[in-house]
Write an enzyme that holds these catalytic residues in place. Structure first.
Site, PDB file in Angstrom:
ATOM      1  CG  ASN A 144      -1.877   1.161   1.254  1.00  0.00           C
ATOM      2  OD1 ASN A 144      -2.322   1.663   0.224  1.00  0.00           O
ATOM      3  ND2 ASN A 144      -2.206   1.611   2.453  1.00  0.00           N
ATOM      4  CG  LEU A 163      -4.246   3.993  10.591  1.00  0.00           C
ATOM      5  CD1 LEU A 163      -4.272   3.355  11.980  1.00  0.00           C
ATOM      6  CD2 LEU A 163      -5.585   4.673  10.305  1.00  0.00           C
ATOM      7  CB  ALA A 164       0.626   0.416   8.998  1.00  0.00           C
ATOM      8  CG  HIS A 165      -4.885   1.434   6.468  1.00  0.00           C
ATOM      9  ND1 HIS A 165      -4.155   2.574   6.689  1.00  0.00           N
ATOM     10  CD2 HIS A 165      -5.763   1.741   5.481  1.00  0.00           C
ATOM     11  CE1 HIS A 165      -4.569   3.535   5.878  1.00  0.00           C
ATOM     12  NE2 HIS A 165      -5.544   3.050   5.129  1.00  0.00           N
ATOM     13  CB  ALA A 166      -3.721  -3.339   3.165  1.00  0.00           C
TER      14      ALA A 166
END
Length: 286
Positions: free
Chosen positions: A50, A66-69
């Site tokens: 991402n 804010l790490a996310h996928a």
């Protein structure tokens, strides 16, 4: 809706971790999600991809990523992990680097975690709470700080609204002045007539932070009944742009969107009510 304490078990908190770069920082946060049974290793790879594809837009406030996928089969349940780094690392963000706090979000869908995102945005907007989170000595103490917001959600906002100034007697006046000015130009009465889109790469993380911050300002203005805020992803935003008066997003996502036929406003700090106030005033010329 899940609260922060529901999504962040103590085992998913790691303080003063070592990371050589942003990739190692995300791997540390992703590893905690795996260890606590929330995701598979594939989700960590998706979070890294991402950033590689969309840039460091997930560094949504100074020192905070804010790490996310996207929701995927690699997410076994909606959850958070929390990594505070011993030494901050660079993600490549123009204004919010370096990063010391990396929170990883794994979402099964776009709804279950919205309350938790709102609570986290509220906490990180308060300098005193942010300092307490930075100085927490162990995971148990950190969770006590987070739980305080659930006990009293209004507590971090006990001071004058962000951006207010005070008169000689200590009374907040700038917010009242802005509210009066804004009311003169608010959208027409009746049901909500204006829509603002907040946009991130996946529509489940950073865009929700910005949505919550904008809604706080709109509520302060008295416009909450007349303007709706919708969090969405880059692909959906292009199709929904015609419905909106403006899109608010990060610099990286703004470049990805390009010209969508409505104003695209860049916000650097997604937790700052002061910046959200300024951008909304510019959008509505108040």
């Amino acid at each position: 809706m899940a609260a922060l304490s529901d999504l962040l078990p103590q085992a998913a908190v790691r303080l003063d971790a070592r990371a050589a770069d942003w990739r190692e920082a995300i791997r540390a946060a992703g590893g905690l999600l795996v260890d606590t049974g929330a995701t598979t290793d594939a989700y960590t790879a998706e979070m890294l991809r991402n950033v590689e594809e969309n840039g460091p837009y997930l560094v949504l406030a100074p020192g905070f990523a804010l790490a996310h996928a996207r929701p995927s089969p690699a997410v076994l349940r909606t959850a958070l992990s929390w990594v505070r780094l011993a030494e901050p690392v660079e993600f490549g963000h123009e204004s919010n680097d370096p990063v010391r706090l990396v929170v990883a979000l794994a979402a099964r869908d776009a709804a279950a975690h919205t309350d938790a995102m709102a609570a986290l945005a509220r906490l990180l907007a308060d300098p005193g709470t942010t300092r307490a989170l930075q100085e927490a000595r162990d995971p148990e103490e950190l969770r006590r700080v987070l739980a305080a917001d659930e006990d009293d959600p209004a507590a971090p906002a006990h001071a004058a609204a962000a951006g207010d100034v005070t008169d000689a007697g200590g009374t907040a006046v700038a917010g009242e002045r802005r509210e009066a000015e804004a009311d003169e130009r608010r959208p027409g009465a009746g049901p909500a007539v204006h829509k603002i889109l907040t946009v991130c790469g996946n529509g489940v993380g950073t865009s929700l932070f910005l949505k919550h911050t904008l809604e706080q300002v709109l509520d302060r203005w008295g416009w909450a009944r007349h303007v709706t805020v919708e969090a969405t992803d880059t692909i959906s935003a292009k199709g929904k742009a015609a419905e909106a008066v403006a899109i608010l997003t990060s610099r990286e996502i703004a470049r990805t969107l390009g010209d969508v036929g409505v104003p695209v406003r860049v916000v650097e700090d997604f937790t700052s009510r002061t910046e959200a106030d300024r951008v909304l005033r510019d959008t509505y010329d108040v």
